[in-house]
Design a protein around this motif. Structure first.
Motif, PDB file in Angstrom:
ATOM      1  N   GLU A  93       5.443   3.645   1.693  1.00  0.00           N
ATOM      2  CA  GLU A  93       5.064   2.329   1.177  1.00  0.00           C
ATOM      3  C   GLU A  93       5.017   1.341   2.337  1.00  0.00           C
ATOM      4  O   GLU A  93       5.970   1.206   3.085  1.00  0.00           O
ATOM      5  CB  GLU A  93       6.059   1.860   0.116  1.00  0.00           C
ATOM      6  N   LEU A  94       3.876   0.663   2.459  1.00  0.00           N
ATOM      7  CA  LEU A  94       3.662  -0.303   3.515  1.00  0.00           C
ATOM      8  C   LEU A  94       3.618  -1.707   2.930  1.00  0.00           C
ATOM      9  O   LEU A  94       3.079  -1.905   1.840  1.00  0.00           O
ATOM     10  CB  LEU A  94       2.333  -0.033   4.235  1.00  0.00           C
ATOM     11  N   ALA A  95       4.168  -2.672   3.648  1.00  0.00           N
ATOM     12  CA  ALA A  95       4.096  -4.071   3.263  1.00  0.00           C
ATOM     13  C   ALA A  95       3.386  -4.821   4.384  1.00  0.00           C
ATOM     14  O   ALA A  95       3.789  -4.723   5.547  1.00  0.00           O
ATOM     15  CB  ALA A  95       5.481  -4.644   3.017  1.00  0.00           C
ATOM     16  N   LEU A 109       1.199   7.111  12.081  1.00  0.00           N
ATOM     17  CA  LEU A 109       0.958   5.823  11.424  1.00  0.00           C
ATOM     18  C   LEU A 109       2.196   4.934  11.499  1.00  0.00           C
ATOM     19  O   LEU A 109       2.094   3.743  11.804  1.00  0.00           O
ATOM     20  CB  LEU A 109       0.543   6.034   9.970  1.00  0.00           C
ATOM     21  N   MET A 110       3.373   5.516  11.227  1.00  0.00           N
ATOM     22  CA  MET A 110       4.612   4.733  11.293  1.00  0.00           C
ATOM     23  C   MET A 110       4.826   4.151  12.683  1.00  0.00           C
ATOM     24  O   MET A 110       5.274   3.020  12.827  1.00  0.00           O
ATOM     25  CB  MET A 110       5.819   5.600  10.914  1.00  0.00           C
ATOM     26  N   ILE A 153       0.862  -1.182   0.000  1.00  0.00           N
ATOM     27  CA  ILE A 153       0.000   0.000   0.000  1.00  0.00           C
ATOM     28  C   ILE A 153       0.898   1.231   0.000  1.00  0.00           C
ATOM     29  O   ILE A 153       1.818   1.327   0.818  1.00  0.00           O
ATOM     30  CB  ILE A 153      -0.923   0.014   1.241  1.00  0.00           C
ATOM     31  N   VAL A 154       0.647   2.148  -0.921  1.00  0.00           N
ATOM     32  CA  VAL A 154       1.408   3.397  -0.998  1.00  0.00           C
ATOM     33  C   VAL A 154       0.462   4.541  -0.656  1.00  0.00           C
ATOM     34  O   VAL A 154      -0.603   4.691  -1.266  1.00  0.00           O
ATOM     35  CB  VAL A 154       2.029   3.605  -2.397  1.00  0.00           C
ATOM     36  N   ALA A 193       0.007 -10.940   9.908  1.00  0.00           N
ATOM     37  CA  ALA A 193       1.225 -11.495  10.500  1.00  0.00           C
ATOM     38  C   ALA A 193       2.370 -10.493  10.524  1.00  0.00           C
ATOM     39  O   ALA A 193       3.238 -10.563  11.386  1.00  0.00           O
ATOM     40  CB  ALA A 193       1.649 -12.743   9.739  1.00  0.00           C
ATOM     41  N   ASP A 194       2.393  -9.573   9.578  1.00  0.00           N
ATOM     42  CA  ASP A 194       3.491  -8.613   9.501  1.00  0.00           C
ATOM     43  C   ASP A 194       2.974  -7.321   8.887  1.00  0.00           C
ATOM     44  O   ASP A 194       2.203  -7.354   7.923  1.00  0.00           O
ATOM     45  CB  ASP A 194       4.627  -9.190   8.652  1.00  0.00           C
ATOM     46  N   ALA A 195       3.385  -6.209   9.445  1.00  0.00           N
ATOM     47  CA  ALA A 195       3.025  -4.890   8.908  1.00  0.00           C
ATOM     48  C   ALA A 195       4.207  -3.963   9.149  1.00  0.00           C
ATOM     49  O   ALA A 195       4.627  -3.779  10.288  1.00  0.00           O
ATOM     50  CB  ALA A 195       1.776  -4.350   9.600  1.00  0.00           C
ATOM     51  N   ALA A 196       4.743  -3.410   8.072  1.00  0.00           N
ATOM     52  CA  ALA A 196       5.940  -2.581   8.205  1.00  0.00           C
ATOM     53  C   ALA A 196       5.971  -1.497   7.133  1.00  0.00           C
ATOM     54  O   ALA A 196       5.394  -1.640   6.053  1.00  0.00           O
ATOM     55  CB  ALA A 196       7.190  -3.440   8.077  1.00  0.00           C
ATOM     56  N   VAL A 197       6.663  -0.411   7.458  1.00  0.00           N
ATOM     57  CA  VAL A 197       6.960   0.632   6.478  1.00  0.00           C
ATOM     58  C   VAL A 197       8.254   0.210   5.788  1.00  0.00           C
ATOM     59  O   VAL A 197       9.271   0.020   6.438  1.00  0.00           O
ATOM     60  CB  VAL A 197       7.136   2.008   7.159  1.00  0.00           C
ATOM     61  N   VAL A 198       8.204   0.031   4.473  1.00  0.00           N
ATOM     62  CA  VAL A 198       9.383  -0.447   3.755  1.00  0.00           C
ATOM     63  C   VAL A 198      10.062   0.645   2.926  1.00  0.00           C
ATOM     64  O   VAL A 198      11.197   0.462   2.487  1.00  0.00           O
ATOM     65  CB  VAL A 198       9.047  -1.660   2.854  1.00  0.00           C
ATOM     66  N   ARG A 199       9.354   1.761   2.705  1.00  0.00           N
ATOM     67  CA  ARG A 199       9.956   2.867   1.956  1.00  0.00           C
ATOM     68  C   ARG A 199       9.304   4.160   2.401  1.00  0.00           C
ATOM     69  O   ARG A 199       8.100   4.227   2.621  1.00  0.00           O
ATOM     70  CB  ARG A 199       9.744   2.674   0.452  1.00  0.00           C
TER      71      ARG A 199
END
Length: 130
Positions: A121-123, A84-85, A68-69, A101-107
């Motif tokens: 960008e969220l993964a 949010l971060m 999600i961006v 299971a996993d939620a992270a900011v990747v960019r």
């Protein structure tokens, strides 16, 4: 129609035009529920730029990986992005029959001029809980 000659049209009941006809139920996918939850968590200043979903599986689990961006523009929006971060990794999502299971900011891209803006960008990894 020949019946219209004998009865006024207002007295004829037409089943296809009934006002009480129920609408078909639309099932919302777990991915759509996740997207709605993330956008709600991000707040009203977030602008959804992109959402993608891909199947994911391991030896013991199956699910989907979501990207999600979000874009935030302005001081208040950037404050919301920082909130949010901080909240995302520990947030408890309530999606039926699904586990996040996993939620992270990747960019993260940010600039301050001419006004502050952030693109995040969220993964997220959803596992089927069935």
């Amino acid at each position: 129609m020949w019946l219209d000659l004998f009865l006024p049209a207002s007295t004829i009941e037409r089943k296809s035009e009934a006002a009480g006809t129920p609408h078909p139920r639309v099932r919302i996918s777990p991915g759509e529920r996740l997207l709605r939850a993330v956008v709600a968590l991000a707040g009203p200043h977030a602008e959804l730029m992109q959402h993608s979903e891909a199947p994911w599986a391991s030896v013991t689990f199956a699910g989907t990986r979501h990207t999600i961006v979000l874009h935030f523009q302005g001081w208040e929006a950037c404050d919301a992005a920082e909130e949010l971060m901080a909240a995302l990794p520990e947030h408890e999502f309530t999606i039926p029959r699904t586990l996040v299971a996993d939620a992270a900011v990747v960019r993260l891209e940010q600039s301050l001029l001419p006004e502050p803006e952030m693109t995040m960008e969220l993964a997220l990894l959803l596992l089927d809980d069935a």
